[in-house]
Design a protein around this motif. Structure first.
Motif, PDB file in Angstrom:
ATOM      1  N   ALA A  42     -35.571 -34.948  51.670  1.00 23.37           N
ATOM      2  CA  ALA A  42     -34.380 -35.298  51.731  1.00 23.37           C
ATOM      3  C   ALA A  42     -33.469 -36.952  51.412  1.00 23.37           C
ATOM      4  N   VAL A  43     -34.776 -37.437  51.757  1.00 20.62           N
ATOM      5  CA  VAL A  43     -33.917 -38.561  52.090  1.00 20.62           C
ATOM      6  C   VAL A  43     -34.319 -39.398  50.439  1.00 20.62           C
ATOM      7  N   THR A  44     -36.088 -38.426  50.515  1.00 15.06           N
ATOM      8  CA  THR A  44     -36.000 -39.510  48.277  1.00 15.06           C
ATOM      9  C   THR A  44     -35.393 -38.853  47.831  1.00 15.06           C
ATOM     10  N   ASN A  45     -34.998 -37.633  47.282  1.00 14.63           N
ATOM     11  CA  ASN A  45     -33.971 -37.508  46.887  1.00 14.63           C
ATOM     12  C   ASN A  45     -32.365 -37.810  46.626  1.00 14.63           C
ATOM     13  N   MET A  46     -31.554 -37.952  47.923  1.00 10.92           N
ATOM     14  CA  MET A  46     -30.796 -38.687  47.374  1.00 10.92           C
ATOM     15  C   MET A  46     -30.778 -40.242  47.142  1.00 10.92           C
ATOM     16  N   THR A  47     -31.714 -40.550  47.676  1.00 10.80           N
ATOM     17  CA  THR A  47     -32.024 -42.476  47.278  1.00 10.80           C
ATOM     18  C   THR A  47     -32.993 -42.105  45.277  1.00 10.80           C
ATOM     19  N   ALA A  48     -33.425 -40.906  44.612  1.00  8.70           N
ATOM     20  CA  ALA A  48     -32.486 -40.500  43.728  1.00  8.70           C
ATOM     21  C   ALA A  48     -32.018 -40.321  42.870  1.00  8.70           C
ATOM     22  N   LEU A  49     -31.286 -40.208  43.508  1.00  9.31           N
ATOM     23  CA  LEU A  49     -29.759 -39.231  43.207  1.00  9.31           C
ATOM     24  C   LEU A  49     -28.942 -40.254  43.055  1.00  9.31           C
ATOM     25  N   ALA A  50     -28.413 -41.500  43.632  1.00 14.72           N
ATOM     26  CA  ALA A  50     -27.908 -42.198  44.254  1.00 14.72           C
ATOM     27  C   ALA A  50     -28.473 -43.476  42.949  1.00 14.72           C
ATOM     28  N   LEU A  51     -30.325 -43.791  42.683  1.00 16.08           N
ATOM     29  CA  LEU A  51     -30.368 -44.167  41.810  1.00 16.08           C
ATOM     30  C   LEU A  51     -30.052 -44.144  40.223  1.00 16.08           C
ATOM     31  N   GLY A  52     -30.218 -42.955  39.952  1.00 11.05           N
ATOM     32  CA  GLY A  52     -29.970 -42.180  38.891  1.00 11.05           C
ATOM     33  C   GLY A  52     -28.237 -42.338  38.895  1.00 11.05           C
ATOM     34  N   GLY A  53     -27.206 -42.244  39.150  1.00 10.80           N
ATOM     35  CA  GLY A  53     -25.968 -42.046  39.074  1.00 10.80           C
ATOM     36  C   GLY A  53     -25.408 -43.439  39.581  1.00 10.80           C
ATOM     37  N   HIS A  54     -26.316 -44.340  39.162  1.00  3.87           N
ATOM     38  CA  HIS A  54     -25.435 -45.962  40.044  1.00  3.87           C
ATOM     39  C   HIS A  54     -24.925 -46.040  40.876  1.00  3.87           C
ATOM     40  N   ILE A  55     -24.693 -45.093  42.056  1.00  5.36           N
ATOM     41  CA  ILE A  55     -23.888 -45.120  43.042  1.00  5.36           C
ATOM     42  C   ILE A  55     -25.024 -46.304  44.166  1.00  5.36           C
ATOM     43  N   PRO A  56     -24.098 -47.266  44.789  1.00  2.30           N
ATOM     44  CA  PRO A  56     -24.678 -48.367  45.373  1.00  2.30           C
ATOM     45  C   PRO A  56     -24.591 -47.051  46.989  1.00  2.30           C
ATOM     46  N   SER A  57     -25.838 -47.090  46.797  1.00  2.00           N
ATOM     47  CA  SER A  57     -25.567 -46.200  49.393  1.00  2.00           C
ATOM     48  C   SER A  57     -26.638 -47.635  50.298  1.00  2.00           C
ATOM     49  N   GLU A  58     -26.377 -47.038  51.117  1.00  2.00           N
ATOM     50  CA  GLU A  58     -28.055 -48.054  51.908  1.00  2.00           C
ATOM     51  C   GLU A  58     -29.051 -47.917  51.884  1.00  2.00           C
ATOM     52  N   LEU A  59     -29.057 -46.212  51.677  1.00  2.32           N
ATOM     53  CA  LEU A  59     -30.880 -45.637  50.533  1.00  2.32           C
ATOM     54  C   LEU A  59     -31.386 -46.380  49.141  1.00  2.32           C
ATOM     55  N   ALA A  60     -30.532 -46.674  48.406  1.00  3.31           N
ATOM     56  CA  ALA A  60     -30.749 -47.339  47.337  1.00  3.31           C
ATOM     57  C   ALA A  60     -30.806 -48.481  47.443  1.00  3.31           C
ATOM     58  N   ALA A  61     -29.709 -49.565  48.163  1.00  5.68           N
ATOM     59  CA  ALA A  61     -29.697 -50.748  48.064  1.00  5.68           C
ATOM     60  C   ALA A  61     -31.010 -51.633  47.961  1.00  5.68           C
ATOM     61  N   PRO A  62     -31.542 -51.065  48.284  1.00 10.71           N
ATOM     62  CA  PRO A  62     -33.270 -52.282  49.096  1.00 10.71           C
ATOM     63  C   PRO A  62     -34.159 -52.026  47.496  1.00 10.71           C
ATOM     64  N   HIS A  63     -33.742 -51.056  46.128  1.00  8.26           N
ATOM     65  CA  HIS A  63     -33.942 -50.899  45.425  1.00  8.26           C
ATOM     66  C   HIS A  63     -33.420 -51.376  44.270  1.00  8.26           C
ATOM     67  N   ILE A  64     -32.187 -51.134  44.641  1.00  4.61           N
ATOM     68  CA  ILE A  64     -30.897 -52.126  43.774  1.00  4.61           C
ATOM     69  C   ILE A  64     -31.826 -53.570  43.943  1.00  4.61           C
ATOM     70  N   PHE A  65     -31.632 -53.843  45.102  1.00  4.28           N
ATOM     71  CA  PHE A  65     -31.558 -55.394  45.430  1.00  4.28           C
ATOM     72  C   PHE A  65     -32.669 -55.738  44.522  1.00  4.28           C
ATOM     73  N   ARG A  66     -34.189 -55.100  44.740  1.00  2.00           N
ATOM     74  CA  ARG A  66     -35.399 -56.198  44.102  1.00  2.00           C
ATOM     75  C   ARG A  66     -35.123 -55.549  43.126  1.00  2.00           C
ATOM     76  N   GLU A  67     -35.045 -54.907  42.538  1.00  2.00           N
ATOM     77  CA  GLU A  67     -34.777 -54.632  40.571  1.00  2.00           C
ATOM     78  C   GLU A  67     -33.707 -55.836  39.834  1.00  2.00           C
TER      79      GLU A  67
END
Length: 309
Positions: free
Chosen positions: A216-241
């Protein structure tokens, strides 16, 4: 035989009190459960759970009344089909189901009953006389006669789960002394503080829950990244990029700041990329040197005392 008015009233009160008293209800199928078997189950569950059986119409009558006070119990109505009953408890449903399972009893396959499972006859010597081979041939079972008895040569499924047992199948299983079915209180559904779920949930382990959460965490992170939706799960990946993009800009310009100082040093002097020999290699060389020293010491010791022997 219909219940007398006083017994019916007592039954209604008992069932109504159980709905108020307990937080968990196991809806169980009671087909082919004998009275002695039921008595043993009740005795073992004493202090842990209460079994209440009865006609579906009577149970629905009580439910219609109790739903006004506890609306969530209305979910039970659609499961009151066939020969079912209630097991009320406040204990772990998995523990109660384990107790119920321990009282399942072997039973023969009777003609006209619905098979609760597949029945496969394995290769075996049936002990039947050669003149009874026709009983097996009717069911297309491959056989041979050996040492004066009929033998089944291949595994054959003669009954499928959910089918009605025919007289030929019942007769054969009886003749070769196989009792393929097990009967007891079978848990159909579970009511737990307003929630309904299948008994299959009780078979889930901690590893299953952990795997589901990770997925579930993996799917939610992928959805947030694919949709450019800021979230706590996607934040580390966004900052790294973002930081990777900044480094790309810094590498091509004169822009600098403390976090990229070391990078700028390496880009200014490529020789800094040259690293020393691996630590493991140095350790290996040290061990080899120590071994040579030990050999020299041993040889010198032997040379000093060799003339005495």
């Amino acid at each position: 035989m219909p219940l007398k008015p006083e017994k019916k009233k007592a039954y209604f009160e008992k069932l109504e009190n159980a709905f108020h008293q307990y937080s968990k209800i196991l809806i169980v199928g009671v087909d082919n459960v004998g009275s002695k078997q039921m008595q043993d189950i009740r005795f073992t569950l004493r202090g842990k759970a209460e079994v209440i059986l009865g006609k579906n119409s009577l149970m629905r009558f009580v439910l219609r009344k109790i739903v006004k006070e506890i609306p969530a119990l209305g979910q039970l109505n659609k499961y009151l089909k066939g020969n079912v009953g209630f097991v009320f408890t406040d204990e772990d449903p998995a523990e109660i189901r384990e107790i119920l399972t321990s009282f399942r009893r072997k039973a023969p396959a009777k003609a006209g009953t619905i098979a609760p499972c597949d029945v496969v006859v394995e290769p075996m010597s049936t002990g039947l006389a050669p003149n009874q081979v026709g009983v097996l041939q009717v069911l297309d079972i491959p056989v041979k006669v050996a040492r004066g008895a009929v033998e089944i040569t291949e595994a054959v499924k003669i009954i499928t789960k959910g089918d009605i047992v025919g007289p030929s199948e019942a007769n054969l299983l009886s003749m070769i002394k196989i009792e393929p079915f097990f009967y007891g209180l079978e848990v159909c559904m579970i009511y737990d503080d307003g929630e309904m779920y299948s008994p299959d949930v009780l078979d889930l382990t901690d590893e299953d829950y952990l795997r589901a959460v990770k997925t579930a965490v993996t799917n939610m992170t992928a959805l947030a990244l694919g949709g450019h939706i800021p979230s706590e799960l996607a934040a580390p990946h966004i900052f790294r990029e973002v930081f990777r993009n900044i480094l790309s800009v810094v590498a091509e310009t004169e822009i600098t700041f403390p976090a990229v100082a070391e990078l700028k040093e390496y880009l200014a002097d490529p020789s800094k990329f040259v690293v020393a020999a691996p630590v493991e290699e140095e350790k290996a060389e040290e061990k080899a040197a120590d071994a040579e020293e030990e050999e020299e010491e041993e040889s010198s010791s032997e040379g000093g005392f060799g003339g005495l022997f």
